[in-house]
Design a protein around this motif. Structure first.
Motif, PDB file in Angstrom:
ATOM      1  N   ALA A  92      27.425   1.964   7.793  1.00 50.29           N
ATOM      2  CA  ALA A  92      26.936   2.280   9.137  1.00 50.29           C
ATOM      3  C   ALA A  92      27.792   3.359   9.789  1.00 50.29           C
ATOM      4  O   ALA A  92      27.283   4.223  10.516  1.00 50.29           O
ATOM      5  CB  ALA A  92      26.933   1.011   9.991  1.00 50.29           C
ATOM      6  N   PHE A  93      29.098   3.328   9.529  1.00 51.64           N
ATOM      7  CA  PHE A  93      29.980   4.340  10.104  1.00 51.64           C
ATOM      8  C   PHE A  93      29.621   5.742   9.592  1.00 51.64           C
ATOM      9  O   PHE A  93      29.489   6.687  10.375  1.00 51.64           O
ATOM     10  CB  PHE A  93      31.432   4.015   9.765  1.00 51.64           C
ATOM     11  CG  PHE A  93      32.408   5.083  10.149  1.00 51.64           C
ATOM     12  CD1 PHE A  93      32.789   5.252  11.475  1.00 51.64           C
ATOM     13  CD2 PHE A  93      32.946   5.933   9.188  1.00 51.64           C
ATOM     14  CE1 PHE A  93      33.676   6.243  11.840  1.00 51.64           C
ATOM     15  CE2 PHE A  93      33.829   6.922   9.553  1.00 51.64           C
ATOM     16  CZ  PHE A  93      34.204   7.086  10.877  1.00 51.64           C
ATOM     17  N   PHE A  94      29.428   5.860   8.274  1.00 47.74           N
ATOM     18  CA  PHE A  94      29.087   7.183   7.729  1.00 47.74           C
ATOM     19  C   PHE A  94      27.688   7.608   8.144  1.00 47.74           C
ATOM     20  O   PHE A  94      27.424   8.807   8.343  1.00 47.74           O
ATOM     21  CB  PHE A  94      29.218   7.172   6.208  1.00 47.74           C
ATOM     22  CG  PHE A  94      30.641   7.219   5.737  1.00 47.74           C
ATOM     23  CD1 PHE A  94      31.418   8.356   5.938  1.00 47.74           C
ATOM     24  CD2 PHE A  94      31.221   6.135   5.102  1.00 47.74           C
ATOM     25  CE1 PHE A  94      32.743   8.406   5.508  1.00 47.74           C
ATOM     26  CE2 PHE A  94      32.538   6.178   4.673  1.00 47.74           C
ATOM     27  CZ  PHE A  94      33.297   7.325   4.879  1.00 47.74           C
ATOM     28  N   ALA A  95      26.767   6.631   8.301  1.00 44.02           N
ATOM     29  CA  ALA A  95      25.432   6.973   8.782  1.00 44.02           C
ATOM     30  C   ALA A  95      25.501   7.502  10.202  1.00 44.02           C
ATOM     31  O   ALA A  95      24.814   8.471  10.568  1.00 44.02           O
ATOM     32  CB  ALA A  95      24.534   5.740   8.720  1.00 44.02           C
ATOM     33  N   LYS A  96      26.331   6.878  11.018  1.00 44.48           N
ATOM     34  CA  LYS A  96      26.520   7.345  12.392  1.00 44.48           C
ATOM     35  C   LYS A  96      27.085   8.757  12.403  1.00 44.48           C
ATOM     36  O   LYS A  96      26.663   9.627  13.177  1.00 44.48           O
ATOM     37  CB  LYS A  96      27.434   6.371  13.135  1.00 44.48           C
ATOM     38  CG  LYS A  96      27.765   6.767  14.559  1.00 44.48           C
ATOM     39  CD  LYS A  96      29.154   7.363  14.663  1.00 44.48           C
ATOM     40  CE  LYS A  96      29.516   7.720  16.091  1.00 44.48           C
ATOM     41  NZ  LYS A  96      30.779   8.505  16.156  1.00 44.48           N
ATOM     42  N   LYS A  97      28.074   9.007  11.538  1.00 43.89           N
ATOM     43  CA  LYS A  97      28.666  10.339  11.464  1.00 43.89           C
ATOM     44  C   LYS A  97      27.622  11.377  11.081  1.00 43.89           C
ATOM     45  O   LYS A  97      27.613  12.498  11.603  1.00 43.89           O
ATOM     46  CB  LYS A  97      29.802  10.341  10.446  1.00 43.89           C
ATOM     47  CG  LYS A  97      30.987   9.462  10.826  1.00 43.89           C
ATOM     48  CD  LYS A  97      31.865  10.112  11.859  1.00 43.89           C
ATOM     49  CE  LYS A  97      32.664  11.235  11.267  1.00 43.89           C
ATOM     50  NZ  LYS A  97      33.618  11.833  12.238  1.00 43.89           N
ATOM     51  N   GLN A  98      26.706  10.984  10.159  1.00 42.74           N
ATOM     52  CA  GLN A  98      25.684  11.910   9.703  1.00 42.74           C
ATOM     53  C   GLN A  98      24.648  12.175  10.792  1.00 42.74           C
ATOM     54  O   GLN A  98      24.267  13.313  11.054  1.00 42.74           O
ATOM     55  CB  GLN A  98      25.009  11.347   8.448  1.00 42.74           C
ATOM     56  CG  GLN A  98      23.894  12.205   7.883  1.00 42.74           C
ATOM     57  CD  GLN A  98      24.426  13.503   7.313  1.00 42.74           C
ATOM     58  OE1 GLN A  98      25.584  13.571   6.916  1.00 42.74           O
ATOM     59  NE2 GLN A  98      23.586  14.546   7.289  1.00 42.74           N
ATOM     60  N   VAL A  99      24.207  11.091  11.458  1.00 41.56           N
ATOM     61  CA  VAL A  99      23.156  11.223  12.465  1.00 41.56           C
ATOM     62  C   VAL A  99      23.651  11.966  13.695  1.00 41.56           C
ATOM     63  O   VAL A  99      22.953  12.792  14.289  1.00 41.56           O
ATOM     64  CB  VAL A  99      22.607   9.834  12.857  1.00 41.56           C
ATOM     65  CG1 VAL A  99      21.670   9.937  14.045  1.00 41.56           C
ATOM     66  CG2 VAL A  99      21.894   9.197  11.679  1.00 41.56           C
ATOM     67  N   TRP A 100      24.888  11.695  14.105  1.00 38.95           N
ATOM     68  CA  TRP A 100      25.419  12.280  15.329  1.00 38.95           C
ATOM     69  C   TRP A 100      26.352  13.462  15.056  1.00 38.95           C
ATOM     70  O   TRP A 100      27.219  13.771  15.876  1.00 38.95           O
ATOM     71  CB  TRP A 100      26.157  11.218  16.140  1.00 38.95           C
ATOM     72  CG  TRP A 100      25.254  10.111  16.580  1.00 38.95           C
ATOM     73  CD1 TRP A 100      25.092   8.906  16.007  1.00 38.95           C
ATOM     74  CD2 TRP A 100      24.357  10.149  17.690  1.00 38.95           C
ATOM     75  NE1 TRP A 100      24.149   8.159  16.675  1.00 38.95           N
ATOM     76  CE2 TRP A 100      23.681   8.904  17.724  1.00 38.95           C
ATOM     77  CE3 TRP A 100      24.050  11.120  18.667  1.00 38.95           C
ATOM     78  CZ2 TRP A 100      22.724   8.604  18.672  1.00 38.95           C
ATOM     79  CZ3 TRP A 100      23.102  10.808  19.621  1.00 38.95           C
ATOM     80  CH2 TRP A 100      22.447   9.557  19.624  1.00 38.95           C
ATOM     81  N   SER A 101      26.171  14.095  13.910  1.00 37.05           N
ATOM     82  CA  SER A 101      26.985  15.279  13.633  1.00 37.05           C
ATOM     83  C   SER A 101      26.613  16.403  14.595  1.00 37.05           C
ATOM     84  O   SER A 101      25.570  16.380  15.249  1.00 37.05           O
ATOM     85  CB  SER A 101      26.790  15.735  12.182  1.00 37.05           C
ATOM     86  OG  SER A 101      25.419  16.022  11.950  1.00 37.05           O
TER      87      SER A 101
END
Length: 286
Positions: free
Chosen positions: A268-277
């Motif tokens: 979820a952390f990496f998904a957040k980083k990807q989505v909110w880049s």
């Protein structure tokens, strides 16, 4: 008008609770410990040397020990203490076969109803029955035990702080009153019908020592010597199982669940980083 009154009542209640908390905390911090025999000589419980097999987050049941503990309960403890929340069929969790469970159940007499007369009677137990009480009622139990009703042991290790260690310490903690206690508290005594035990909160216990000698229970060949400490450890382990038979299974399930939650958190952390880049790449101007 009602709203201001309600606010004042709530405020007054909050002030009273806060004062009670502050007063209690101050008393606890400043009050000297009671200088009594119970406070000075009561010992904290401890387990057997090396601990129990089921201790710790990776602990497992020692099935041989649980079976020995059941034997100690059956031959020693069952004369006074019940296991009203344990059914005979639950013994399958100790590794007993269906035939062995049926034989164990049939060795007990449980309350029943005569189908011909409708009167109360006794019959041989079946696997779905629960372990019967050794006494018909609380009055009979108290009369047979110096007016002290023996507690049910099904959940004993959950009902006491450090339950397995408490049971082990209590069973091995009988003895004479120490000379230091008598010297410091000359008025302390163990009344008739009670027994001195430093692991019991008030030092005097109504239960007589149930395990009194090495070899009191005869273990099958290949098992450890049935010393007082060994039998006490075995029955303490058994009562830990009766109180929480799914403890080990719950731990074994918990580790994969914890691992999955950690993996899902990282994902979820990496998904957040990807989505909110930071948006689309900047365009270079000529």
């Amino acid at each position: 008008m009602i709203r201001p009154i309600a606010i004042l009542v709530g405020l007054g209640f909050s002030i009273v609770v806060l004062l009670a908390f502050v007063t209690g905390a101050y008393t606890w911090a400043t009050e000297e410990a009671q200088h009594t025999a119970e406070h000075e000589f009561h010992l904290a419980p401890h387990g057997p040397e090396g601990g129990f097999e089921h201790d710790g987050p990776l602990g497992t049941w020692d099935m041989a020990q649980l079976q020995r503990g059941y034997q100690v309960y059956k031959e020693v403890c069952a004369a006074c203490h019940s296991l009203k929340y344990v059914a005979f069929r639950d013994l399958a969790g100790l590794g007993y076969t269906e035939g062995q469970i049926k034989a164990e159940a049939a060795s007990y007499q449980v309350p029943g109803i005569n189908p011909d007369t409708g009167e109360a009677t006794f019959r041989a137990g079946v696997p779905t029955d629960y372990f019967p009480s050794p006494y018909p009622n609380a009055v009979a139990a108290a009369a047979a035990n110096n007016n002290a009703i023996p507690p049910d042991l099904s959940l004993m290790t959950k009902a006491r702080h450090h339950g397995p260690e408490y049971v082990y310490s209590l069973l091995t903690g009988y003895g004479p009153i120490p000379d230091e206690l008598t010297a410091q508290f000359p008025d302390f005594d163990t009344p008739a019908g009670l027994h001195f035990n430093q692991y019991f909160p008030n030092l005097n216990l109504a239960m007589a020592p149930p395990i009194t000698a090495d070899g009191q229970v005869t273990y099958a060949e290949g098992n450890p010597e049935p010393t007082i400490r060994q039998m006490s450890a075995d029955v303490a382990a058994f009562l830990t199982w009766t109180a929480e038979p799914k403890m080990v299974e719950r731990r074994q399930t918990g580790w994969p669940v914890l691992g999955f939650l950690i993996f899902a958190t990282i994902l979820a952390f990496f998904a957040k980083k990807q989505v909110w880049s930071s948006g689309s790449p900047r365009r270079e101007h000529d």
